[in-house]
Design a protein around this motif. Structure first.
Motif, short mmCIF file in Angstrom:
data_model
loop_
_atom_site.label_atom_id
_atom_site.label_comp_id
_atom_site.label_asym_id
_atom_site.label_seq_id
_atom_site.Cartn_x
_atom_site.Cartn_y
_atom_site.Cartn_z
N ALA A 80 0.84 -1.19 -0.04
CA ALA A 80 0.11 0.09 0.27
C ALA A 80 1.03 1.22 0.01
N GLU A 118 -6.27 -1.90 2.33
CA GLU A 118 -5.53 -0.86 2.01
C GLU A 118 -4.88 -0.99 0.50
N THR A 119 -4.27 -2.23 0.21
CA THR A 119 -3.55 -2.27 -1.01
C THR A 119 -4.65 -2.38 -2.16
N THR A 150 -7.20 -0.78 -2.35
CA THR A 150 -7.94 0.75 -2.34
C THR A 150 -6.99 1.45 -3.16
N GLN A 151 -5.58 1.42 -2.68
CA GLN A 151 -4.62 2.00 -3.60
C GLN A 151 -4.43 1.65 -5.04
#
Length: 613
Positions: free
Chosen positions: A407, A430-431, A433-434
């Motif tokens: 992320a 998080e990964t 989403t990024q």
């Protein structure tokens, strides 16, 4: 007339002078050809063919001064050229025919005429020998070396007519190691350890000093694994012995069993090679080995793990030549390849490759990146770890010790002006989403996801915390992948099947009801299979599928719509390979679930030649 009398009077003298006369004639012809037609410099030829730039040539010439190597080898080492391209240009420059030794099966009679030591020392490899007409074909990296040709002619039968073919140094080294029986050297080393008697065949003639047997044993096992095309090497200590197994074509195979007392010195050697702490045996360790085998660099990713009988050691073989496969050479169905290229033409979005560990996801992504790689785009990757360095691509290792995770790494990459981003794996919210945000801002993003199918990736992404609104419009497509063993083309056998099974598999009623199965021969080491091929299911997203995702439709609705649009599952791809005779039904069932195949495709296929995506 005088020369004719001498020839008739002394045939023995003529026979003795014949090799020297032939060598002088060859040298004279080469010299006259050079005088009549000046040859262009290699670098200039490469620039004219558009495979090398002026800047790259300038860099290579500077490196050549410090490395004292031929220009061609320097260009390959720097990654500016492939050996195949260099071989083509050299063949044109020298006016010499070339040969691809990776596709050559040499005759035993040719190998018997040329000693291994002579072949290795002079970088040549015997290809074939025809006793009737005397034609002897030899592959050389330096075809204009008159001295070596003269020595070779003196060692061959009198009626030998030498035909020279151009080949790369690494290809020659690989062929020598493969076809001169290096496995016998392992037996010689083991005999030396047990009896103390040194076997000359287990020693490298280029070595100036004696090398310990355990050092040579480990080196030979590494070379042997590469020759057998293993993907992993397992050193497994048991109570009284050491088991050595290779993973070949995705299946574990026991290669050797050694006494347990051999393992401590072997493990020390492996730790030294991989940069591990040799004094530490109670904690897991990771490392990396980089060696030159058969003229090319081979990397091994090493991992040591304590067990009740000693440290278990596993090496992942990273062969750049075999690992970096062009997309067109992966054996993908032409229709699927066309669909994939259409998806890659989209300038932004996320493309996911799904499948279990060892299903070839990384290889597919590397192949896609290599196809897109050119001077007009900036490609950056985050990997854990980097397996194959690729020229022009900026590759970064993920390291938790320096607070670099996927992320945070994506955020750092976004400040490097990338066009294409590869994220090794989407593991958390998080990964994911990024990665989606990077796609929203106009980037192509490639990554992997651990799911059982392409359609199953959607609920997995939602489970990671992505909302349907983030997925809609941002997914290019999802590729589900497996690797399946390929039947040996030399020994596969056909057999008849029941009409009911043929109907279920989609064989037309008037077509032959037969399939192929494994047999076993020397070509495939009596396994019946040799090599693997990829099974793909490619789900391309469009407005209709996006609408269902936005409505949070269940997976079976997505699958039903995808099938209407031509989507075919892994089961369909596996059955196609079976019908085409590329693999066996048992192997397909081992890799893919075929229990619901009839329910998935009640309309059946039209026949073995069906290649619908």
């Amino acid at each position: 007339m005088n020369s004719e009398l001498v020839r008739v009077a002394s045939p023995r003298l003529e026979a003795e002078l014949a090799p020297k006369v032939a060598a002088l004639t060859l040298a004279k012809n080469l010299l006259s050809a050079a005088v009549k037609k000046p040859t262009k410099a290699l670098g200039q030829m490469l620039i004219e063919r558009g495979v090398l730039s002026e800047d790259q040539l300038r860099i290579a010439l500077m490196e050549q001064k410090s490395l004292a190597m031929p220009l061609g080898k320097v260009l390959v080492t720097l990654g500016f050229l492939t050996e195949a391209t260099l071989r083509d240009v050299l063949a044109e420059k020298l006016g010499q025919e070339q040969v691809d030794l990776s596709k050559v099966l040499p005759s035993a009679s040719a190998l018997a005429l040329v000693p291994r030591e002579f072949a290795k020392r002079n970088s040549l490899f015997p290809v074939s020998w025809d006793e009737e007409d005397g034609e002897f074909i030899i592959a050389m990296s330096k075809p204009n070396d008159v001295v070596v040709v003269d020595q070779l002619r003196a060692a061959l039968p009198r009626n030998a007519k030498i035909q020279i073919r151009l080949a790369a140094d690494s290809d020659i080294d690989n062929a020598i190691a493969l076809h001169y029986g290096h496995v016998l050297s392992i037996d010689g080393i083991l005999n030396e350890i047990e009896t103390g008697e040194v076997d000359p065949t287990s020693l490298d003639i280029s070595a100036q000093n004696y090398i310990g047997p355990f050092v040579r044993l480990v080196d030979m096992l590494l070379a042997d694994s590469v020759q057998r095309r293993a993907s992993d090497i397992h050193f497994e200590p048991e109570q009284g012995f050491l088991r050595i197994r290779y993973r070949i074509d995705g299946v574990m195979r026991q290669i050797r069993s050694l006494h347990i007392k051999y393992w401590p010195p072997m493990s020390v050697r492996l730790k030294i090679l991989s940069g591990m702490n040799i004094a530490e045996s109670r904690a897991p360790q990771d490392g990396r080995i980089s060696v030159i085998l058969n003229g090319r660099q081979i990397d091994f990713r090493a991992a040591a793990l304590p067990t009740i009988y000693g440290e278990n050691f596993v090496l992942r073989v990273l062969d750049r030549v075999r690992g970096l496969v062009p997309l067109e050479n992966m054996g993908i169905d032409p229709a699927q390849l066309e669909l994939l290229e259409t998806m890659l033409a989209r300038p932004d979005g996320v493309l996911l490759v799904t499948g279990p560990t060892g299903s070839g996801k990384t290889t597919t992504l590397y192949s896609i990146l290599s196809k897109l790689n050119n001077e007009e785009v900036n490609i950056m990757t985050l990997e854990d770890p980097v397996e194959y360095p690729i020229p022009m691509i900026r590759q970064t290792n993920i390291a938790s010790g320096i607070k670099m995770e996927f992320a945070s790494g994506i955020r750092a990459l976004m400040r490097q002006d990338p066009d294409i981003i590869l994220v090794g794996e989407i593991r958390d919210q998080e990964t994911a989403t990024q990665a989606m945000r990077a796609a929203m801002t106009g980037h192509q993003v490639f990554s992997t996801l651990h799911t059982n199918s392409a359609v199953g990736a959607i609920p997995r992404l939602v489970d990671l915390g992505l909302t349907p609104d983030m997925l809609v419009g941002n997914l290019i497509g999802i590729i589900g992948q497996r690797l399946i063993r390929k039947l040996c083309s030399q020994c596969r056998t056909s057999f008849d099947i029941e009409p009911e099974l043929g109907t279920m598999l989609g064989i037309a009623a008037d077509a032959p009801m037969h399939l192929y199965r494994a047999a076993g021969c020397t070509h495939c080491d009596f396994r019946g299979f040799k090599g693997r091929i990829a099974l793909l299911e490619i789900l391309r997203f469009d407005e209709d599928l996006d609408d269902l995702i936005a409505k949070r439709a269940p997976t079976h609705d997505l699958l039903r719509l995808a099938r209407k649009k031509g989507f075919r599952t892994l089961a369909h791809a596996a059955v196609q390979r079976v019908l085409n005779g590329e693999t066996s039904l048992e192997e397909a069932a081992r890799v893919v679930d075929l229990t619901n195949y009839g329910a998935e495709y009640p309309d059946r296929l039209t026949g073995p030649a069906d290649a619908t995506v």
